[in-house]
Design an enzyme around this catalytic site. Structure first.
Site, mmCIF file in Angstrom:
data_model
loop_
_atom_site.group_PDB
_atom_site.id
_atom_site.type_symbol
_atom_site.label_atom_id
_atom_site.label_comp_id
_atom_site.label_asym_id
_atom_site.label_seq_id
_atom_site.Cartn_x
_atom_site.Cartn_y
_atom_site.Cartn_z
ATOM 1 N N ARG A 87 6.970 9.268 1.530
ATOM 2 C CA ARG A 87 5.831 8.455 1.099
ATOM 3 C C ARG A 87 6.179 7.598 -0.108
ATOM 4 O O ARG A 87 5.337 6.854 -0.590
ATOM 5 C CB ARG A 87 4.656 9.362 0.735
ATOM 6 N N ARG A 126 -15.207 11.812 10.898
ATOM 7 C CA ARG A 126 -14.674 13.081 11.400
ATOM 8 C C ARG A 126 -15.132 14.231 10.502
ATOM 9 O O ARG A 126 -15.510 15.292 10.981
ATOM 10 C CB ARG A 126 -13.143 12.968 11.370
ATOM 11 N N ARG A 138 -11.580 19.094 5.151
ATOM 12 C CA ARG A 138 -10.571 18.915 4.105
ATOM 13 C C ARG A 138 -11.223 18.414 2.820
ATOM 14 O O ARG A 138 -12.088 17.543 2.854
ATOM 15 C CB ARG A 138 -9.525 17.891 4.562
HETATM 16 P P1 AMP Z 1 -1.663 14.218 4.792
HETATM 17 O O1 AMP Z 1 -2.062 15.469 5.484
HETATM 18 O O2 AMP Z 1 -0.330 13.694 5.252
HETATM 19 O O3 AMP Z 1 -2.737 13.167 4.830
HETATM 20 O O4 AMP Z 1 -1.448 14.590 3.246
HETATM 21 C C1 AMP Z 1 -2.515 15.085 2.471
HETATM 22 C C2 AMP Z 1 -2.176 14.995 0.985
HETATM 23 O O5 AMP Z 1 -1.004 15.776 0.701
HETATM 24 C C3 AMP Z 1 -1.831 13.605 0.480
HETATM 25 O O6 AMP Z 1 -2.976 12.835 0.164
HETATM 26 C C4 AMP Z 1 -0.995 13.949 -0.755
HETATM 27 O O7 AMP Z 1 -1.817 14.385 -1.817
HETATM 28 C C5 AMP Z 1 -0.192 15.144 -0.283
HETATM 29 N N1 AMP Z 1 1.077 14.733 0.378
HETATM 30 C C6 AMP Z 1 1.413 14.900 1.692
HETATM 31 N N2 AMP Z 1 2.646 14.440 1.933
HETATM 32 C C7 AMP Z 1 3.104 13.953 0.751
HETATM 33 C C8 AMP Z 1 4.316 13.313 0.357
HETATM 34 N N3 AMP Z 1 5.306 13.078 1.232
HETATM 35 N N4 AMP Z 1 4.431 12.933 -0.950
HETATM 36 C C9 AMP Z 1 3.445 13.167 -1.840
HETATM 37 N N5 AMP Z 1 2.278 13.746 -1.528
HETATM 38 C C10 AMP Z 1 2.099 14.145 -0.246
#
Ligand code: AMP
Length: 191
Positions: A87, A126, A138
């Site tokens: 990311r 959702r 969430r």
């Molecule tokens: P996601 O399920 O991919 O939408 O991730 C949910 C949250 O986890 C994000 O909004 C970030 O706070 C954290 N997160 C997930 N993947 C990353 C990553 N690669 N780098 C930094 N934070 C992450």
């Protein structure tokens, strides 16, 4: 084969990563899932990341790179689908090094394109449906956090689109269609 699914929150990366993992005997590595597991299990790292995630900010590079490093040491079957990682540019560089350590390369990056208002409506809608059905929601699926997640995407993650384009690895897929149409478009881009 090693693939990255890139795209803003709510673009459908998780759903499509699951399809790919099943149909191609690959493993799905979702840093979001790993961080939520850490949070739910109440580990020290989980407690540190909980607030950051709820706000919609990114967790530090060191933490997520550490999680990915650990997983890449395990069984990778026919390859890895990276879902929600990298990311940031620092994460992208770290991934390249981690793959190079085991003589592997990144084969493709699929960018799922969806317009912002659709994303906000998808995620917030959702969450409302789940809440009405008494299902868990969430902590970061509320409008403020979704807008912050989008902001983080544009500031820190979207530069990866140019980075992978320049490396000749980027394929762009319209993420707005039906799930099966998107699935077929990803498959076409990979074959
Ligand atoms: P996601 O399920 O991919 O939408 O991730 C949910 C949250 O986890 C994000 O909004 C970030 O706070 C954290 N997160 C997930 N993947 C990353 C990553 N690669 N780098 C930094 N934070 C992450």
């Amino acid at each position: 084969m090693n693939i990255i699914l890139l795209g803003p929150p709510g673009a459908g990366k998780g759903t499509q990563a699951q399809f790919l993992a099943e149909s191609r005997d690959m493993i799905q590595l979702s840093t979001g899932d790993m961080l939520r597991e850490a949070k739910d299990s109440g580990t020290e790292m989980g407690n540190i990341v909980a607030d950051v995630m709820a706000r919609g900010d990114l967790v530090t590079d060191d933490i997520v790179i550490g999680l990915i490093r650990e997983k890449l040491e395990g069984d990778k079957k026919g390859g890895v689908i990276f879902d929600g990682f990298p990311r940031t540019l620092a994460q992208a560089d770290a991934l390249e090094e981690l793959l190079a350590d085991t003589g592997e390369t990144l084969d493709a990056v699929i960018e799922l394109q969806v317009n912002d208002e659709t994303l906000v409506q998808r995620i917030v809608g959702r969450a409302e449906e789940a809440r009405a059905a008494g299902q868990p929601v969430r902590a970061d699926d509320n409008e403020d956090s979704v807008r912050q997640r989008l902001m983080e995407y544009y500031k820190k993650t979207s530069p990866l689109i140019g980075y992978y384009y320049a490396k000749g690895k980027l394929s762009r897929v319209d993420g707005l269609g039906e799930i099966d149409e998107v699935r077929a478009a990803i498959s076409d881009a990979l074959d």
